[in-house]
Design a protein around this motif. Structure first.
Motif: not given
Length: 200
Positions: A44-67
């Protein structure tokens, strides 16, 4: 009454409101209930969150170890996997984890935060990075056993990161922990905090 320039949480989104034309296009939606809402507001073209690095509706995140930062999966993740690194400021990392439906993590920090937020999580280790050698399993299993997950082993198949059936939430799964066992863990954790060292 919602008006031009307002900021709203996406949990209130309902397609019937939009079809009726009662919500202005200038709204900024900061959070969504799930992927259906995310896809709808994008269409519909509405504004999404200002945190553009995190896609809305994307349920899976990977927290990565520095190595693991140089791993191919981390540098070029699948479109529906959001990468969170421990190199980020802790508040940014925690805020992003709060928006995740599922958390896979090669970092113990990611597993602990996911458990604290009651987000289903997956302990993951890559086969071809130094994390296995430098981190091993000790600290992960040490923590996991403290919350009743006695026989935990890391997942090593990257295809399972996108398979949300592989995730577990030991803190809210009655098949893993009874209510009394969970309360015992809460009590033990609370009792171990050195309150006497703090005066505020």
């Amino acid at each position: 009454m919602v008006k031009e320039g307002d900021h709203v949480w996406g949990i209130c989104v309902n397609p019937s409101h939009f079809r009726a034309g009662t919500l202005p296009k200038s709204l900024t939606l900061h959070s969504v209930r799930g992927p259906l809402t995310s896809n709808f507001i994008k269409k519909e073209g509405f504004n999404s969150t200002k945190n553009d690095s995190l896609p809305l509706g994307d349920p899976v995140c990977f927290v990565v170890h520095k190595n693991d930062l140089g791993h191919t999966f981390v540098r070029k993740p699948p479109p529906n996997v959001h990468i969170i690194t421990c190199a980020q400021h802790w508040e940014t990392a925690v805020t992003e984890i709060q928006s995740c439906g599922f958390v896979a993590s090669s970092s113990l920090h990611g597993i602990v935060v996911a458990d604290a937020l009651s987000i289903p999580r997956l302990w993951f280790q890559f086969n071809d990075t130094s994390t296995i050698r430098t981190e091993g399993n000790f600290k992960y299993q040490d923590y996991l056993q403290s919350i009743g997950h006695m026989n935990a082993r890391p997942i090593r198949n990257v295809t399972f990161i996108e398979d949300t059936t592989k995730y577990s939430n030991v803190l809210t799964n009655p098949l893993v922990l009874t209510q009394s066992e969970l309360q015992a863990i809460i009590n033990q954790t609370s009792d171990s905090f050195p309150y006497h060292l703090f005066h505020t």
